[in-house]
Design a protein around this motif. Structure first.
Motif, PDB file in Angstrom:
ATOM      1  N   PRO A   1      30.424 -33.849  48.459  1.00 51.89           N
ATOM      2  CA  PRO A   1      29.245 -34.728  48.557  1.00 51.89           C
ATOM      3  C   PRO A   1      29.566 -36.186  48.230  1.00 51.89           C
ATOM      4  N   MET A   2      30.521 -36.427  47.329  1.00 55.52           N
ATOM      5  CA  MET A   2      30.923 -37.801  47.035  1.00 55.52           C
ATOM      6  C   MET A   2      31.546 -38.446  48.265  1.00 55.52           C
ATOM      7  N   ALA A   3      32.387 -37.687  48.982  1.00 56.18           N
ATOM      8  CA  ALA A   3      33.005 -38.207  50.202  1.00 56.18           C
ATOM      9  C   ALA A   3      31.949 -38.515  51.262  1.00 56.18           C
ATOM     10  N   LEU A   4      30.989 -37.609  51.425  1.00 60.42           N
ATOM     11  CA  LEU A   4      29.906 -37.827  52.387  1.00 60.42           C
ATOM     12  C   LEU A   4      29.060 -39.029  51.997  1.00 60.42           C
TER      13      LEU A   4
ATOM     14  N   PHE B   1      34.764 -32.566  54.691  1.00 59.45           N
ATOM     15  CA  PHE B   1      34.678 -31.134  54.386  1.00 59.45           C
ATOM     16  C   PHE B   1      36.045 -30.446  54.348  1.00 59.45           C
ATOM     17  N   THR B   2      37.051 -31.180  53.874  1.00 58.94           N
ATOM     18  CA  THR B   2      38.378 -30.600  53.635  1.00 58.94           C
ATOM     19  C   THR B   2      38.869 -31.087  52.279  1.00 58.94           C
ATOM     20  N   ASP B   3      40.145 -30.836  52.001  1.00 53.41           N
ATOM     21  CA  ASP B   3      40.747 -31.320  50.750  1.00 53.41           C
ATOM     22  C   ASP B   3      41.205 -32.768  50.853  1.00 53.41           C
ATOM     23  N   ASN B   4      40.825 -33.449  51.932  1.00 47.65           N
ATOM     24  CA  ASN B   4      41.270 -34.821  52.153  1.00 47.65           C
ATOM     25  C   ASN B   4      40.946 -35.732  50.980  1.00 47.65           C
ATOM     26  N   PHE B   5      39.696 -35.705  50.513  1.00 46.29           N
ATOM     27  CA  PHE B   5      39.298 -36.590  49.415  1.00 46.29           C
ATOM     28  C   PHE B   5      40.118 -36.285  48.158  1.00 46.29           C
TER      29      PHE B   5
ATOM     30  N   ASP C   1      38.577 -33.364  41.055  1.00 47.60           N
ATOM     31  CA  ASP C   1      39.240 -32.637  42.139  1.00 47.60           C
ATOM     32  C   ASP C   1      39.102 -31.129  42.005  1.00 47.60           C
ATOM     33  N   ASN C   2      38.733 -30.667  40.833  1.00 47.22           N
ATOM     34  CA  ASN C   2      38.573 -29.231  40.608  1.00 47.22           C
ATOM     35  C   ASN C   2      37.217 -28.700  41.081  1.00 47.22           C
ATOM     36  N   TYR C   3      36.369 -29.589  41.582  1.00 48.74           N
ATOM     37  CA  TYR C   3      35.006 -29.190  41.939  1.00 48.74           C
ATOM     38  C   TYR C   3      34.687 -29.638  43.371  1.00 48.74           C
ATOM     39  N   PRO C   4      35.018 -28.802  44.370  1.00 45.01           N
ATOM     40  CA  PRO C   4      34.701 -29.166  45.768  1.00 45.01           C
ATOM     41  C   PRO C   4      33.220 -29.440  45.989  1.00 45.01           C
TER      42      PRO C   4
END
Length: 655
Positions: free
Chosen positions: A305-308, A273-277, A297-300
């Motif tokens: 959700p992809m990171a999760l 839930f940060t800009d890490n990904f 990267d332009n769509y948090p």
């Protein structure tokens, strides 16, 4: 009395609810904290602020409660858990499924062998070697030179190809494992450990299995042996063919599990839930000097959700693989997961994607295809007392993928009557092989040609069999062979007890080896040891990244101070991934990873790197000074034009 008997069950259920509630509360507390404890990023990673430490503490606490919950759940449903494990390891499957996986796997291994890269690395000086974890004592004494590396790669390819076609399958697979540890290990000694360890692990599992019993050269030899004993049927579905595939699934699960868990344990909710990904994407894009057409990267709302999903998939795979209803879905998700990663990050794990072949029931699929390609039944009638006919039929059956041919012994009156074949000439079916479809009949060589339409391995040569000169030669060969055959009334002499004993021995060996491979890798996964060979934790991407990264810049200067560009020469001498690993070790100056001794310093390694860069350069005589800089680069594509963000002189070499 009844309440007392049910008291342990009631308490267990309450503990389950409590642990589930505590897990949810910990995660909820971490999520709520984003509203009053914002995320702060440093230049290369997340700032070690109170908000991050707060969420990390609750993330880890929630993880512990989740682990306890799952453990209690398995204990509470002990009988169900035992049944799941029993069904998983005692399942049976057709030998075709294991054979298809053998072919795909060893074909991938043959393709993976990179002779050019291996030879280039074998020519590098020993000063540039970086020992994988635990091999510091062994790496300096391993003989590595171009002739030996070339021989090892050729031998590895030949052994893998022999295993692919099933020629002395077990021996070939073991040679692949032994030689592969050396040949595939050479690229692992120069700064960057590529994570293709599963090629060695799975090759060892196949070496201990009976993967050569079907669709192989060994299957042909075994078919002749069975035919001489009066048996023409191929091996039936067995646990011996399912068990290796089960262990392959567990290997894949172990590859995923530790990276998934470590992402959450090391970085907690902030990994998602940060800009890490986003910064992980930027770093890969910067390394490849490439940006995808679709900027995720332009769509948090998309990349978070992809990171999760990455964490959930990796951590849950090894558990879901035990549940049959989930296997098709995790196979599809896993294959798509790697395809997506390659699309947005250019990280390819295609050799691991090939392993998803093991999830397909090829026997059932090909049988389904066969029913639609060949709706009419085909019967092949042969003289069961003829040794030549038995060998021919037994050979064909180990390549009969569609299973749309019924083989009938002409001496078996019951079988003839069951298939309505009593109208065939009783003398003719003893003299020649007959192929029957409805009322159409072929005999002799024409019978073999007719059945070839339903056996894919014969398809490449099938058109040739209709050319008149070839047809004449084939007919003459058939007549010569059938004319010299003898009647063989030998009955089945194989001992079922001996076969079962051999199968049990192979299964025990397989179980012990596979268990060893999986559990010996557990400490590497727990500790997150990625730079190791032939066991290691796969890439975790566990660290939260910032907007900058560091690299090495080499600036050769001429007598008048002009810059002489030798970057292309260095790229030709050292593969990109190895160079990147060498740079990482040079910049971090990790003395414990060195091969040549603890006294090897940063300057010595920079000198060795320079020797490689200039050994084949025509411009080396023009260079008088070489400057080595630690360079900090912006990773977001929008800031690439501002690079470098900073430069720090590490060493100046007078040539």
């Amino acid at each position: 009395m009844q309440i007392q008997q049910n008291l342990p069950k009631i308490l267990n259920e309450r503990v389950l609810w409590i642990t589930a509630l505590l897990t949810a509360l910990c995660l909820a507390a971490g999520l709520v904290s984003y509203f009053f404890l914002p995320v702060e990023f440093g230049s290369t990673t997340i700032a070690n602020n109170f908000g991050h430490q707060f969420r990390l503490a609750f993330s880890r606490t929630g993880f512990v409660f989740l682990f306890i919950y799952l453990l209690l759940l398995a204990t509470h449903n002990r009988e169900w858990s035992q049944q799941i494990f029993s069904n998983f390891f005692n399942a049976v499957t057709h030998p075709l499924n294991l054979a298809v996986f053998r072919i795909f796997f060893f074909a991938a291994l043959c393709q993976w062998i990179d002779l050019g890269t291996t030879l280039r690395l074998s020519r590098l000086p020993t000063e540039l070697r970086v020992a994988p974890f635990g091999l510091e004592w062994l790496t300096p004494i391993i003989p590595i030179n171009e002739p030996l590396a070339r021989f090892a790669c050729y031998l590895l390819f030949l052994a893998s190809f022999a295993a692919l076609i099933g020629l002395f399958t077990s021996i070939s697979a073991w040679v692949t494992v032994i030689v592969g540890v050396y040949a595939l290990g050479i690229p692992q000694l120069y700064g960057n450990v590529g994570h293709y360890h599963h090629l060695i692990w799975i090759a060892a599992i196949l070496a201990a299995s009976r993967c050569g019993d079907y669709f192989s050269c060994d299957a042909v030899f075994a078919a002749w042996k069975r035919a001489d004993q009066g048996v023409v049927a191929p091996p039936a579905a067995s646990q011996a063919y399912a068990l290796p595939l089960r262990f392959v699934w567990l290997v894949i699960g172990s590859v995923y599990f530790f990276p998934g868990v470590r992402k959450f344990w090391i970085s907690g909710l902030d990994w998602v839930f940060t800009d890490n990904f986003r910064y992980h994407l930027y770093r890969k894009w910067l390394e490849n000097h490439w940006v995808p057409g679709f900027r995720v990267d332009n769509y948090p709302a998309l990349f978070m959700p992809m990171a999760l999903s990455a964490i959930l998939f990796e951590a849950a795979f090894i558990f879901l693989v035990f549940l049959p209803r989930f296997r098709p879905w995790i196979a599809l998700i896993g294959f798509s997961f790697h395809s997506a990663v390659e699309f947005i990050m250019r990280i390819s794990f295609w050799t691991l994607q090939v392993c998803y072949v093991s999830f397909v029931n090829w026997y059932g699929l090909l049988k389904w295809v066969g029913l639609r390609l060949y709706p009419k039944d085909m019967y092949v009638v042969y003289n069961g007392n003829d040794k030549l006919f038995r060998r021919a039929i037994a050979t064909i059956r180990v390549f009969d993928l569609f299973d749309r041919i019924t083989y009938v012994n002409a001496l078996d009156k019951t079988a003839l009557a069951a298939h309505n074949l009593t109208w065939l000439d009783s003398g003719g079916i003893l003299a020649d092989v007959h192929t029957v479809v409805s009322q159409s009949t072929w005999k002799g060589f024409a019978a073999y040609r007719a059945l070839s339409f339903r056996v894919p391995i014969f398809w490449p040569i099938l058109p040739l069999l209709y050319i008149l000169p070839v047809l004449a030669v084939c007919d003459r060969i058939y007549c010569t062979m059938t004319g010299s055959r003898t009647c063989d009334l030998r009955q089945t002499t194989s001992n079922p007890d001996d076969f079962r004993a051999n199968q049990a021995w192979r299964s025990r060996t397989l179980v012990m080896l596979s268990t060893f491979l999986i559990f010996v890798n557990v400490p590497f996964g727990i500790a997150g040891i990625k730079s190791a060979w032939p066991f290691a934790c796969y890439p975790t991407f566990e660290v939260i990244l910032g907007a900058q990264r560091q690299t090495l810049e080499i600036v050769p200067l001429g007598a008048s101070g002009e810059i002489i560009n030798l970057n292309q020469t260095l790229k030709q001498e050292i593969p990109f991934n190895s160079y990147r690993g060498m740079v990482r070790h040079i910049l971090t100056d990790s003395e414990e990873s060195l091969v040549v001794g603890k006294d090897m310093g940063q300057e010595d390694r920079l000198k060795a790197l320079w020797q490689v860069a200039t050994r084949n350069s025509d411009q080396s005589n023009e260079i008088v000074t070489v400057q080595f800089y630690r360079v900090t680069l912006w990773s977001p594509p929008e800031k690439w034009k501002e690079n470098p963000a900073s430069r720090e002189l590490l060493f100046e070499l007078q040539v």
